[in-house]
Every structure is written in C-alpha cells, then in structure tokens.
Design a protein around this motif. Structure first.
Motif, mmCIF file in Angstrom:
data_model
loop_
_atom_site.group_PDB
_atom_site.id
_atom_site.type_symbol
_atom_site.label_atom_id
_atom_site.label_comp_id
_atom_site.label_asym_id
_atom_site.label_seq_id
_atom_site.Cartn_x
_atom_site.Cartn_y
_atom_site.Cartn_z
ATOM 1 N N ARG A 54 0.677 -1.231 0.066
ATOM 2 C CA ARG A 54 -0.022 -0.101 0.092
ATOM 3 C C ARG A 54 0.914 1.456 0.055
ATOM 4 N NH1 ARG A 54 -3.527 -0.778 5.073
ATOM 5 N NH2 ARG A 54 -1.339 -1.208 6.061
ATOM 6 N N ARG A 55 0.377 2.297 -0.415
ATOM 7 C CA ARG A 55 0.944 3.481 -0.242
ATOM 8 C C ARG A 55 -0.062 4.636 0.434
ATOM 9 N NH1 ARG A 55 4.271 5.111 -5.662
ATOM 10 N NH2 ARG A 55 4.188 3.118 -6.530
ATOM 11 N N VAL A 56 0.187 5.016 1.576
ATOM 12 C CA VAL A 56 -0.519 5.458 2.408
ATOM 13 C C VAL A 56 0.006 6.976 2.996
ATOM 14 C CG1 VAL A 56 -1.526 3.427 3.360
ATOM 15 C CG2 VAL A 56 0.320 4.609 4.581
ATOM 16 N N ALA A 57 -0.820 7.707 3.857
ATOM 17 C CA ALA A 57 -0.357 8.796 4.210
ATOM 18 C C ALA A 57 -0.296 8.703 5.911
ATOM 19 C CB ALA A 57 -1.371 10.312 4.071
ATOM 20 N N LEU A 58 0.643 9.102 6.754
ATOM 21 C CA LEU A 58 0.723 8.792 8.026
ATOM 22 C C LEU A 58 0.201 10.027 8.527
ATOM 23 C CD1 LEU A 58 4.331 7.122 8.112
ATOM 24 C CD2 LEU A 58 1.939 5.969 7.901
ATOM 25 N N VAL A 59 -0.460 9.776 9.711
ATOM 26 C CA VAL A 59 -1.362 10.940 10.345
ATOM 27 C C VAL A 59 -1.029 10.767 11.714
ATOM 28 C CG1 VAL A 59 -3.582 11.832 10.804
ATOM 29 C CG2 VAL A 59 -3.103 10.717 8.500
ATOM 30 N N ASP A 60 -0.981 12.252 12.430
ATOM 31 C CA ASP A 60 -0.689 12.123 13.858
ATOM 32 C C ASP A 60 -2.051 11.983 14.618
ATOM 33 O OD1 ASP A 60 -0.309 12.917 16.454
ATOM 34 O OD2 ASP A 60 1.161 14.580 15.852
ATOM 35 N N PRO A 61 -2.078 10.698 15.345
ATOM 36 C CA PRO A 61 -3.330 10.469 15.795
ATOM 37 C C PRO A 61 -3.727 11.410 16.843
ATOM 38 C CG PRO A 61 -1.601 8.932 16.758
ATOM 39 C CD PRO A 61 -1.170 9.798 15.639
ATOM 40 N N VAL A 62 -2.971 12.233 17.697
ATOM 41 C CA VAL A 62 -3.548 13.129 18.389
ATOM 42 C C VAL A 62 -4.063 14.374 17.847
ATOM 43 C CG1 VAL A 62 -2.424 14.961 20.402
ATOM 44 C CG2 VAL A 62 -1.587 12.671 20.194
ATOM 45 N N LYS A 63 -3.669 14.905 16.649
ATOM 46 C CA LYS A 63 -4.211 15.919 15.823
ATOM 47 C C LYS A 63 -5.400 15.489 15.197
ATOM 48 C CE LYS A 63 0.438 18.140 15.465
ATOM 49 N NZ LYS A 63 1.439 18.696 14.745
ATOM 50 N N ILE A 64 -5.897 14.501 15.324
ATOM 51 C CA ILE A 64 -7.219 14.182 14.835
ATOM 52 C C ILE A 64 -8.164 13.419 15.828
ATOM 53 C CG2 ILE A 64 -6.562 13.859 12.342
ATOM 54 C CD1 ILE A 64 -6.619 10.663 13.041
ATOM 55 N N GLY A 65 -7.597 13.775 17.245
ATOM 56 C CA GLY A 65 -8.647 13.669 18.386
ATOM 57 C C GLY A 65 -8.418 12.163 18.899
ATOM 58 N N LEU A 66 -7.405 11.437 18.496
ATOM 59 C CA LEU A 66 -6.973 10.182 19.203
ATOM 60 C C LEU A 66 -5.947 9.878 20.022
ATOM 61 C CD1 LEU A 66 -7.885 8.061 15.578
ATOM 62 C CD2 LEU A 66 -9.289 8.363 17.547
ATOM 63 N N GLY A 67 -6.006 10.658 21.184
ATOM 64 C CA GLY A 67 -5.030 10.689 22.043
ATOM 65 C C GLY A 67 -4.625 9.691 23.032
ATOM 66 N N LEU A 68 -5.466 8.406 23.061
ATOM 67 C CA LEU A 68 -4.868 7.573 24.075
ATOM 68 C C LEU A 68 -4.741 6.300 23.093
ATOM 69 C CD1 LEU A 68 -4.887 6.601 27.015
ATOM 70 C CD2 LEU A 68 -7.154 5.989 26.696
ATOM 71 N N THR A 69 -3.473 5.895 23.497
ATOM 72 C CA THR A 69 -3.043 4.467 22.747
ATOM 73 C C THR A 69 -2.812 3.347 23.831
ATOM 74 O OG1 THR A 69 -1.755 5.381 21.044
ATOM 75 C CG2 THR A 69 -1.241 3.323 21.631
ATOM 76 N N VAL A 70 -3.732 2.359 23.649
ATOM 77 C CA VAL A 70 -3.683 0.974 24.515
ATOM 78 C C VAL A 70 -3.344 -0.157 23.876
ATOM 79 C CG1 VAL A 70 -5.082 0.062 26.339
ATOM 80 C CG2 VAL A 70 -5.915 2.494 25.542
ATOM 81 N N PHE A 71 -2.566 -0.927 24.677
ATOM 82 C CA PHE A 71 -2.033 -2.221 24.223
ATOM 83 C C PHE A 71 -2.956 -3.103 25.111
ATOM 84 C CE2 PHE A 71 1.265 0.605 23.154
ATOM 85 C CZ PHE A 71 1.638 0.262 21.903
ATOM 86 N N VAL A 72 -3.769 -3.980 24.459
ATOM 87 C CA VAL A 72 -4.509 -4.734 25.052
ATOM 88 C C VAL A 72 -3.942 -6.341 24.688
ATOM 89 C CG1 VAL A 72 -6.830 -5.701 25.173
ATOM 90 C CG2 VAL A 72 -6.360 -3.217 24.791
ATOM 91 N N GLU A 73 -3.702 -6.917 25.834
ATOM 92 C CA GLU A 73 -3.353 -8.311 25.851
ATOM 93 C C GLU A 73 -4.542 -9.301 25.994
ATOM 94 O OE1 GLU A 73 1.035 -7.627 27.834
ATOM 95 O OE2 GLU A 73 -0.705 -8.782 29.270
ATOM 96 N N VAL A 74 -4.864 -10.129 25.084
ATOM 97 C CA VAL A 74 -6.184 -11.023 25.183
ATOM 98 C C VAL A 74 -5.394 -12.646 25.275
ATOM 99 C CG1 VAL A 74 -8.033 -11.813 24.083
ATOM 100 C CG2 VAL A 74 -7.198 -9.473 23.761
#
Length: 159
Positions: A54-74
């Motif tokens: 793929r060819r994609v644009a990388l976006v800063d998640p904080v600048k689009i309102g996604l300020g929390l990153t969580v790693f979930v172990e299942v």
C-alpha cells in the motif's frame, strides 16, 4: 512473498519509499542510481509481487482527536479453531483496533487500540468483552510514544 529476490537497487527503492512515498520518480531514480523508466518498472514489479502492499499517508493520531493508545493483551478462552475464527471475525467491527498480533507465550494476542480518551476506551473494552469470551484481558496504557516507525530495517548496502 518469500520467493521474491531483491537486489541492492530494489532495497534502496524500498528504503526511500518507506521514508517518503511522495517522492517524484525522477528524484527517487536519482537517489537510487537509475533513470526514471527502469526505476518506475522496478516499483511496478515490487507492487505486483506484493512487496509494496500500500501507499498511505501517515497521520498524527493526537491531531485528529485520538489521544489515547492502549495495548490490550488477550488470553483466549480456548485454542480451538472456532474461537480463533470468531476472534478474527470480530476485529473488523472495531475500528479502534489498528494492529493485532498473535503471540507465543502466556498472552495469545496483542491489540493496539487508539481512541480519543479513557471514556472511549472503556466503551471499547465493554463492547469487546461482551462480544467475545476471553480467559483474561489486560490493558497497558501508553504514556509516551518514544519511537513509531513504518520504515523496516532493510539492508541497502549488501546483496
């Protein structure tokens, strides 16, 4: 694909494209030591072979309102093909899940989840646990992203 042989020029092309896919072919060709047409043909070959997916644009998640990153172990409830199929079918229902890795060891899966805030994560968590029975789910909250990269460590000097 495992049967694709990459020479030094292919690796240089990939290295440059991983860093900036918007490079004009003329500039990319110059950087890797080719003329434009052979460079473009190599890119097409790499895409056709599935090396470039793929060819994609990388976006800063904080600048689009996604300020929390969580790693979930299942930890899976069981290791049957039916449970794995149900888990795989569930993933597309949750756009907040941006990565899923099956692991060896005490944890079966690692999810990377990106949401606006703790409230959104709590809603995600409740929906996930209602949708799929698991032995255990553990969440680890990222407080700082020190390194995030999409550039694979490809050897551009040998081969």
């Amino acid at each position: 694909m495992n049967d694709v042989t990459l020479d030094r020029i292919d690796r240089k092309i990939l290295d440059q494209l991983m860093r900036d896919t918007t490079l004009p072919v003329a500039q990319l060709a110059e950087r890797v030591g080719l003329s434009q047409t052979p460079c473009w043909k190599r890119i097409q070959k790499l895409e056709a072979a599935g090396v470039i997916t793929r060819r994609v644009a990388l976006v800063d998640p904080v600048k689009i309102g996604l300020g929390l990153t969580v790693f979930v172990e299942v930890e899976a409830l069981d290791h049957t093909p039916e449970w794995r199929a149900a888990f795989r079918a569930l993933i597309p229902r949750f756009p907040a899940i941006v990565e899923v890795h099956r692991l060896a060891g005490t944890v079966d899966y690692l999810l990377k989840v990106v949401v606006p805030d703790m409230r959104a994560f709590d809603e995600f968590y409740l929906q996930l646990t209602r949708a799929l029975p698991c032995r255990n789910i553990t969440s680890k909250f990222s407080t700082e992203a020190i390194l995030v990269s999409t550039v694979w460590p490809i050897d551009v000097e040998t081969v």
